[in-house]
Design a protein around this motif. Structure first.
Motif, short mmCIF file in Angstrom:
data_model
loop_
_atom_site.label_atom_id
_atom_site.label_comp_id
_atom_site.label_asym_id
_atom_site.label_seq_id
_atom_site.Cartn_x
_atom_site.Cartn_y
_atom_site.Cartn_z
N GLY A 417 58.90 41.68 19.18
CA GLY A 417 59.31 40.28 19.17
C GLY A 417 60.71 40.06 19.66
N ALA A 418 61.41 41.12 20.10
CA ALA A 418 62.82 40.98 20.43
C ALA A 418 63.09 40.25 21.73
CB ALA A 418 63.49 42.35 20.46
N PRO A 419 62.40 40.56 22.86
CA PRO A 419 62.78 39.95 24.13
C PRO A 419 62.57 38.44 24.11
CG PRO A 419 61.38 41.86 24.47
CD PRO A 419 61.31 41.51 23.02
N MET A 420 63.42 37.73 24.85
CA MET A 420 63.25 36.29 24.98
C MET A 420 62.09 36.00 25.91
SD MET A 420 67.25 35.35 25.57
CE MET A 420 66.91 33.58 25.65
N SER A 421 61.49 34.84 25.76
CA SER A 421 60.43 34.45 26.69
C SER A 421 61.04 34.14 28.04
CB SER A 421 59.71 33.19 26.16
OG SER A 421 60.58 32.08 26.20
N ALA A 422 60.19 34.16 29.06
CA ALA A 422 60.69 33.87 30.41
C ALA A 422 61.27 32.47 30.47
CB ALA A 422 59.55 34.01 31.43
N GLU A 423 60.63 31.50 29.78
CA GLU A 423 61.13 30.13 29.78
C GLU A 423 62.52 30.06 29.17
OE1 GLU A 423 58.24 31.10 28.73
OE2 GLU A 423 56.74 30.11 29.99
N ALA A 424 62.73 30.83 28.07
CA ALA A 424 64.03 30.81 27.40
C ALA A 424 65.11 31.40 28.28
CB ALA A 424 63.95 31.56 26.08
N VAL A 425 64.76 32.49 28.98
CA VAL A 425 65.73 33.12 29.88
C VAL A 425 66.16 32.14 30.96
CG1 VAL A 425 66.06 34.90 31.60
CG2 VAL A 425 64.93 35.45 29.46
N ILE A 426 65.18 31.47 31.58
CA ILE A 426 65.49 30.54 32.67
C ILE A 426 66.29 29.36 32.14
CG2 ILE A 426 64.47 28.94 34.34
CD1 ILE A 426 62.15 30.93 34.58
N ALA A 427 65.88 28.82 30.98
CA ALA A 427 66.55 27.65 30.43
C ALA A 427 68.00 27.96 30.07
CB ALA A 427 65.80 27.15 29.20
N SER A 428 68.24 29.14 29.48
CA SER A 428 69.60 29.48 29.07
C SER A 428 70.51 29.74 30.25
CB SER A 428 69.59 30.71 28.16
OG SER A 428 69.12 31.83 28.88
N ALA A 429 69.93 30.11 31.40
CA ALA A 429 70.74 30.40 32.58
C ALA A 429 70.98 29.17 33.44
CB ALA A 429 70.07 31.47 33.44
N MET A 430 70.37 28.02 33.10
CA MET A 430 70.44 26.82 33.92
C MET A 430 71.43 25.83 33.35
SD MET A 430 68.63 25.66 36.65
CE MET A 430 66.97 26.26 36.45
N PRO A 431 72.62 25.68 33.92
CA PRO A 431 73.57 24.70 33.41
C PRO A 431 72.98 23.30 33.48
CG PRO A 431 74.62 26.17 34.98
CD PRO A 431 73.15 26.42 35.06
N ALA A 432 73.26 22.49 32.48
CA ALA A 432 72.70 21.15 32.43
C ALA A 432 73.14 20.34 33.64
CB ALA A 432 73.16 20.45 31.14
N GLY A 433 72.16 19.69 34.26
CA GLY A 433 72.47 18.80 35.37
C GLY A 433 72.77 19.50 36.68
N THR A 434 72.62 20.85 36.72
CA THR A 434 72.92 21.58 37.95
C THR A 434 71.62 21.95 38.65
OG1 THR A 434 74.90 22.48 36.97
CG2 THR A 434 74.07 23.57 38.96
N PRO A 435 71.27 21.33 39.77
CA PRO A 435 70.02 21.68 40.46
C PRO A 435 70.15 23.04 41.12
CG PRO A 435 71.29 20.11 41.78
CD PRO A 435 72.02 20.26 40.47
N ALA A 436 69.04 23.76 41.18
CA ALA A 436 69.05 25.08 41.82
C ALA A 436 69.16 24.92 43.33
CB ALA A 436 67.78 25.85 41.46
N ALA A 437 70.02 25.71 43.95
CA ALA A 437 70.13 25.67 45.40
C ALA A 437 68.86 26.22 46.03
CB ALA A 437 71.33 26.51 45.85
N PRO A 438 68.37 25.61 47.11
CA PRO A 438 67.10 26.04 47.68
C PRO A 438 67.10 27.48 48.16
CG PRO A 438 68.26 24.50 49.14
CD PRO A 438 68.97 24.48 47.83
N ASP A 439 68.28 27.99 48.59
CA ASP A 439 68.34 29.36 49.09
C ASP A 439 68.85 30.34 48.05
OD1 ASP A 439 67.42 28.63 51.55
OD2 ASP A 439 69.41 28.30 52.40
N ALA A 440 69.09 29.86 46.81
CA ALA A 440 69.64 30.73 45.79
C ALA A 440 68.58 31.70 45.29
CB ALA A 440 70.17 29.90 44.62
N PRO A 441 68.98 32.89 44.81
CA PRO A 441 68.01 33.83 44.26
C PRO A 441 67.51 33.34 42.91
CG PRO A 441 70.23 34.62 43.90
CD PRO A 441 70.36 33.38 44.74
N PRO A 442 66.42 33.90 42.37
CA PRO A 442 65.96 33.53 41.03
C PRO A 442 67.10 33.72 40.03
CG PRO A 442 64.33 34.90 42.14
CD PRO A 442 65.56 34.90 43.00
#
Length: 512
Positions: A417-442
């Motif tokens: 149960g230790a690892p975070m879900s993929a959704e949690a990882v993505i959400a925590s790495a996404m600053p609020a209001g900052t759209p992902a650049a189209p050429d940026a890596p995952p």
């Protein structure tokens, strides 16, 4: 198709692989020691060789070296225990196709052997096609037009102007024009007029007499004299200084020239071929190039296409340059997968053929295995690089990413149960209001890069082991979560064998 050879002193290993390969309709021949396998090469050859490393009566690495000396294109898979992983490095250096860790998953072993068979069959076809490499390569219609033009000009001494982008192979065309002309037995002399300082270029072209200027201790013959009876190739003619253009025009007009400091005219018996990446008509309009010289050079114009205009030639050129680099370095030629070739085909190559050649030389030195996969290509070929941009991890977009979530459980044991879900990882790495650049890596790759950098800079031990355990634990946890704990189904979704997932769960402590 020739049989698969298995060399292992363990009868149970031979039996398991024989049965698994037989189910896949592969012919198999087994040996209990390297000596018998080497003896069998006198009257038979395998399609693929699979060999253990440690065996009584001989080493698998010794067998690899001897087999490669006789059959350099044969894919060899080395089986090795985990304690032998250092030996796997030696296996790759000796030209192994891949190594198979023991204990292995039978399904994955058969899949690896099948890949080796497919590569062997492709290599056989390529070897037939490349048995005699021509001086220039190209199947694209634009290159066929160039070849036809060279053929039509083969019996002529007419002046030729070759145009094309830097790195497109203009000097190769000039050499071909020389080789197939009546002057083919004479010298071919090339000079890049843009690479020589203006003060020295005149002496380089026309030579100088002793004492003509400070430092002229002896008489020196210039390139026009050196090319007598042959061809002089003037590369980057568009960059020639204006005053020297006048002297060149006189030579082309009446065939005579003077050495620097000389008073005796010399007769020029030289065919001139010029090349440029610039638009000479524009240079004439700008007053930087003499119009009369342009017309004197522009008797026959030959345009060389950029590599992006002849993408169909990239696979052939890449394999040719890999062979060439391997020969120059004294190593075995590396093979490139179709997936890696597809990645090359999607790149624009602003440096044209020269850039592709440099990439192949880099791969010959830097690619870790004998078979080049997409992940082995330089960063500019990665999907996130945007067709030639710098790796996105170093882009401004990466600087705006919040602190990494990937390493949040770095010091904790990996539990179910230790690892975070993929959704949690993505959400925590996404600053609020900052759209992902189209050429940026995952985002998770950016997080991984930041976490790895932090651990490496802090001197944390066993960074590879730590991050690999987290990565594998997260993958397995997510697959088990989706399949409600059904391991076989989770293994299938991940593309690994059931024995592999069971072993990994035990190693990572996911049963706890």
């Amino acid at each position: 198709m020739k049989p698969i050879w298995i060399v292992d002193d363990d009868q149970s290993i031979r039996f398991v692989l024989e049965k698994a390969l037989a189910r896949e309709q592969f012919a198999v021949r087994s040996f209990s020691n390297p000596r018998d396998a080497l003896a069998a090469l006198d009257d038979d050859q395998p399609q693929v060789l699979v060999s253990d490393i440690r065996m009584p009566g001989g080493s698998g690495l010794d067998l690899l070296g001897k087999v490669k000396a006789r059959l350099p294109g044969l894919p060899v898979i080395i089986m090795t225990a985990y304690s032998d992983l250092d030996s796997a490095v030696s296996a790759f250096q000796g030209g192994a196709f891949e190594y198979l860790p023991k204990p292995f998953d039978v399904t994955k072993a058969v899949e690896l052997i099948r890949r080796a068979v497919e590569e062997s069959l492709r290599e056989a076809v390529r070897d037939e096609r490349s048995a005699e490499m021509p001086e220039m390569l190209g199947q694209a219609p634009a290159m066929q037009d160039v070849f036809r033009a060279i053929g039509r000009l083969s019996q002529s001494n007419v002046t030729v102007l070759i145009t094309g982008e830097s790195g497109s192979g203009k000097e190769l065309v000039a050499q071909a024009l020389h080789k197939h002309s009546p002057r083919g037995n004479g010298p071919f002399v090339a000079i890049n007029t843009a690479a020589i300082p203006k003060d020295l270029l005149e002496s380089e072209l026309f030579g100088h007499e002793r004492g003509a200027f400070t430092g002229a201790q002896t008489m020196r013959r210039g390139r026009f004299e050196q090319a007598d009876g042959g061809t002089l190739f003037l590369d980057e003619i568009g960059d020639m200084p204006f005053d020297l253009q006048t002297r060149l025009l006189r030579v082309l007009s009446d065939g005579h020239f003077y050495r620097v400091g000389g008073h005796q005219p010399l007769k020029s018996n030289v065919r001139v071929i010029a090349a440029t990446h610039q638009n000479l008509e524009d240079r004439v309009r700008q007053g930087a190039f003499r119009e009369d010289l342009f017309h004197r050079l522009n008797v026959i114009r030959l345009r060389l296409p950029a590599l992006r205009e002849r993408r169909e030639d990239i696979p052939m050129l890449a394999r040719f340059f890999l062979q060439k680099s391997a020969k120059e370095l004294g190593v075995e030629t590396k093979r490139i997968t179709d997936a890696a070739v597809e990645r090359l085909l999607g790149f624009d190559f602003p440096g044209n053929v020269r850039q592709l050649e440099n990439v192949c030389h880099w791969l010959t030195v830097m690619a870790p295995a004998q078979v080049i996969e997409p992940k082995d290509l330089p960063p500019e070929f990665w999907p996130s690089a945007g067709g030639g941009a710098a790796p996105a991890a170093a882009s401004p977009a990466a600087e705006t990413v919040s602190p990494p979530a990937f390493g949040a459980t770095a010091t904790a044991p990996v539990a179910l149960g230790a690892p975070m879900s993929a959704e949690a990882v993505i959400a925590s790495a996404m600053p609020a209001g900052t759209p992902a650049a189209p050429d940026a890596p995952p985002r998770w790759l950016v997080d991984l890069e930041r976490e790895a950098r932090s651990l490496l800079e802090s001197g944390t031990p066993e960074v590879w082991e730590r991050l690999t355990r987290q990565f594998e634990g997260q993958l397995i946890h997510t697959a088990l979560d989706l399949t409600r704990g059904r391991r076989i189904e989770a293994a299938h979704k991940l593309g690994i064998g059931r024995n592999t997932i069971t072993r990994k769960i035990q190693e990572l402590g996911l049963d706890d």
